[in-house]
Design a protein around this motif. Structure first.
Motif, PDB file in Angstrom:
ATOM      1  N   VAL A  25       0.833  -1.203   0.000  1.00  0.00           N
ATOM      2  CA  VAL A  25       0.000   0.000   0.000  1.00  0.00           C
ATOM      3  C   VAL A  25       0.868   1.255   0.000  1.00  0.00           C
ATOM      4  O   VAL A  25       0.617   2.194  -0.760  1.00  0.00           O
ATOM      5  CB  VAL A  25      -0.973  -0.007   1.201  1.00  0.00           C
ATOM      6  CG1 VAL A  25      -1.639   1.329   1.382  1.00  0.00           C
ATOM      7  CG2 VAL A  25      -2.015  -1.093   1.009  1.00  0.00           C
ATOM      8  N   ALA A  26       1.892   1.282   0.843  1.00  0.00           N
ATOM      9  CA  ALA A  26       2.766   2.456   0.909  1.00  0.00           C
ATOM     10  C   ALA A  26       3.507   2.676  -0.401  1.00  0.00           C
ATOM     11  O   ALA A  26       3.733   3.816  -0.810  1.00  0.00           O
ATOM     12  CB  ALA A  26       3.754   2.314   2.051  1.00  0.00           C
ATOM     13  N   SER A  27       3.863   1.593  -1.074  1.00  0.00           N
ATOM     14  CA  SER A  27       4.610   1.743  -2.332  1.00  0.00           C
ATOM     15  C   SER A  27       3.711   2.203  -3.478  1.00  0.00           C
ATOM     16  O   SER A  27       4.215   2.617  -4.510  1.00  0.00           O
ATOM     17  CB  SER A  27       5.312   0.438  -2.697  1.00  0.00           C
ATOM     18  OG  SER A  27       4.381  -0.550  -3.059  1.00  0.00           O
ATOM     19  N   VAL A  28       2.409   2.159  -3.294  1.00  0.00           N
ATOM     20  CA  VAL A  28       1.486   2.641  -4.321  1.00  0.00           C
ATOM     21  C   VAL A  28       0.926   4.017  -3.941  1.00  0.00           C
ATOM     22  O   VAL A  28       0.895   4.930  -4.768  1.00  0.00           O
ATOM     23  CB  VAL A  28       0.331   1.628  -4.529  1.00  0.00           C
ATOM     24  CG1 VAL A  28      -0.727   2.190  -5.441  1.00  0.00           C
ATOM     25  CG2 VAL A  28       0.875   0.319  -5.071  1.00  0.00           C
ATOM     26  N   ILE A  29       0.521   4.183  -2.706  1.00  0.00           N
ATOM     27  CA  ILE A  29      -0.130   5.420  -2.260  1.00  0.00           C
ATOM     28  C   ILE A  29       0.857   6.586  -2.191  1.00  0.00           C
ATOM     29  O   ILE A  29       0.546   7.694  -2.640  1.00  0.00           O
ATOM     30  CB  ILE A  29      -0.801   5.211  -0.884  1.00  0.00           C
ATOM     31  CG1 ILE A  29      -1.888   4.154  -0.983  1.00  0.00           C
ATOM     32  CG2 ILE A  29      -1.349   6.521  -0.341  1.00  0.00           C
ATOM     33  CD1 ILE A  29      -3.029   4.490  -1.891  1.00  0.00           C
ATOM     34  N   THR A  30       2.032   6.363  -1.639  1.00  0.00           N
ATOM     35  CA  THR A  30       2.999   7.453  -1.478  1.00  0.00           C
ATOM     36  C   THR A  30       3.374   8.103  -2.805  1.00  0.00           C
ATOM     37  O   THR A  30       3.344   9.336  -2.920  1.00  0.00           O
ATOM     38  CB  THR A  30       4.245   6.952  -0.730  1.00  0.00           C
ATOM     39  OG1 THR A  30       3.836   6.385   0.515  1.00  0.00           O
ATOM     40  CG2 THR A  30       5.234   8.057  -0.495  1.00  0.00           C
ATOM     41  N   PRO A  31       3.734   7.344  -3.841  1.00  0.00           N
ATOM     42  CA  PRO A  31       4.035   7.992  -5.115  1.00  0.00           C
ATOM     43  C   PRO A  31       2.821   8.671  -5.743  1.00  0.00           C
ATOM     44  O   PRO A  31       2.956   9.708  -6.387  1.00  0.00           O
ATOM     45  CB  PRO A  31       4.527   6.868  -6.013  1.00  0.00           C
ATOM     46  CG  PRO A  31       4.825   5.755  -5.129  1.00  0.00           C
ATOM     47  CD  PRO A  31       4.044   5.940  -3.882  1.00  0.00           C
ATOM     48  N   CYS A  54       9.173   1.736  -5.957  1.00  0.00           N
ATOM     49  CA  CYS A  54       7.805   1.254  -5.742  1.00  0.00           C
ATOM     50  C   CYS A  54       7.653  -0.203  -6.160  1.00  0.00           C
ATOM     51  O   CYS A  54       7.035  -0.999  -5.458  1.00  0.00           O
ATOM     52  CB  CYS A  54       6.815   2.108  -6.513  1.00  0.00           C
ATOM     53  SG  CYS A  54       6.712   3.776  -5.921  1.00  0.00           S
ATOM     54  N   GLY A  55       8.214  -0.532  -7.296  1.00  0.00           N
ATOM     55  CA  GLY A  55       8.166  -1.916  -7.748  1.00  0.00           C
ATOM     56  C   GLY A  55       8.893  -2.849  -6.801  1.00  0.00           C
ATOM     57  O   GLY A  55       8.405  -3.936  -6.473  1.00  0.00           O
ATOM     58  N   PHE A  56      10.050  -2.405  -6.331  1.00  0.00           N
ATOM     59  CA  PHE A  56      10.832  -3.226  -5.400  1.00  0.00           C
ATOM     60  C   PHE A  56      10.046  -3.491  -4.124  1.00  0.00           C
ATOM     61  O   PHE A  56       9.939  -4.636  -3.674  1.00  0.00           O
ATOM     62  CB  PHE A  56      12.163  -2.526  -5.071  1.00  0.00           C
ATOM     63  CG  PHE A  56      12.940  -3.204  -3.988  1.00  0.00           C
ATOM     64  CD1 PHE A  56      13.642  -4.366  -4.255  1.00  0.00           C
ATOM     65  CD2 PHE A  56      12.962  -2.691  -2.700  1.00  0.00           C
ATOM     66  CE1 PHE A  56      14.358  -4.997  -3.250  1.00  0.00           C
ATOM     67  CE2 PHE A  56      13.673  -3.312  -1.705  1.00  0.00           C
ATOM     68  CZ  PHE A  56      14.379  -4.472  -1.974  1.00  0.00           C
ATOM     69  N   TRP A  57       9.478  -2.433  -3.512  1.00  0.00           N
ATOM     70  CA  TRP A  57       8.766  -2.618  -2.256  1.00  0.00           C
ATOM     71  C   TRP A  57       7.452  -3.366  -2.438  1.00  0.00           C
ATOM     72  O   TRP A  57       6.998  -4.057  -1.510  1.00  0.00           O
ATOM     73  CB  TRP A  57       8.558  -1.288  -1.550  1.00  0.00           C
ATOM     74  CG  TRP A  57       9.844  -0.849  -0.918  1.00  0.00           C
ATOM     75  CD1 TRP A  57      10.637   0.165  -1.316  1.00  0.00           C
ATOM     76  CD2 TRP A  57      10.507  -1.491   0.178  1.00  0.00           C
ATOM     77  NE1 TRP A  57      11.757   0.204  -0.524  1.00  0.00           N
ATOM     78  CE2 TRP A  57      11.709  -0.787   0.399  1.00  0.00           C
ATOM     79  CE3 TRP A  57      10.213  -2.573   0.993  1.00  0.00           C
ATOM     80  CZ2 TRP A  57      12.606  -1.138   1.402  1.00  0.00           C
ATOM     81  CZ3 TRP A  57      11.112  -2.923   1.993  1.00  0.00           C
ATOM     82  CH2 TRP A  57      12.281  -2.213   2.199  1.00  0.00           C
ATOM     83  N   SER A  58       6.860  -3.282  -3.612  1.00  0.00           N
ATOM     84  CA  SER A  58       5.668  -4.100  -3.883  1.00  0.00           C
ATOM     85  C   SER A  58       6.030  -5.576  -3.905  1.00  0.00           C
ATOM     86  O   SER A  58       5.319  -6.409  -3.334  1.00  0.00           O
ATOM     87  CB  SER A  58       5.036  -3.697  -5.215  1.00  0.00           C
ATOM     88  OG  SER A  58       4.480  -2.413  -5.129  1.00  0.00           O
TER      89      SER A  58
END
Length: 76
Positions: A25-31, A54-58
């Motif tokens: 969620v953080a890797s999608v919402i933050t950006p 973002c891809g890495f943290w997803s």
């Protein structure tokens, strides 16, 4: 496995799942927020760096979720 051990295992799996879910969620919402307020520009190299992170943290979040699923698989 005793009922107490079963509950401890469920709590550990739930904790791992929460960490994995929050990473995704953080890797999608933050950006998305960064793009909406203009902190990240679409044409800059920063966008590539942010997209890679973002891809890495997803992926990391998904792997942690899979560990939680595997942990719950020990209940059978």
């Amino acid at each position: 496995m005793s009922p107490a051990e079963t509950e401890q295992l469920k709590l550990r799996a739930g904790f791992l799942n929460a960490i994995g879910s929050s990473s995704v969620v953080a890797s999608v919402i933050t950006p998305a927020i960064g793009l909406s307020i203009g902190a990240i520009e679409m044409s800059s190299i920063n966008f590539l760096v942010v997209a890679t992170a973002c891809g890495f943290w997803s992926v990391v979040g998904f792997i942690i979720h899979l560990f939680a699923v595997r942990l719950l698989g020990k209940l059978e």
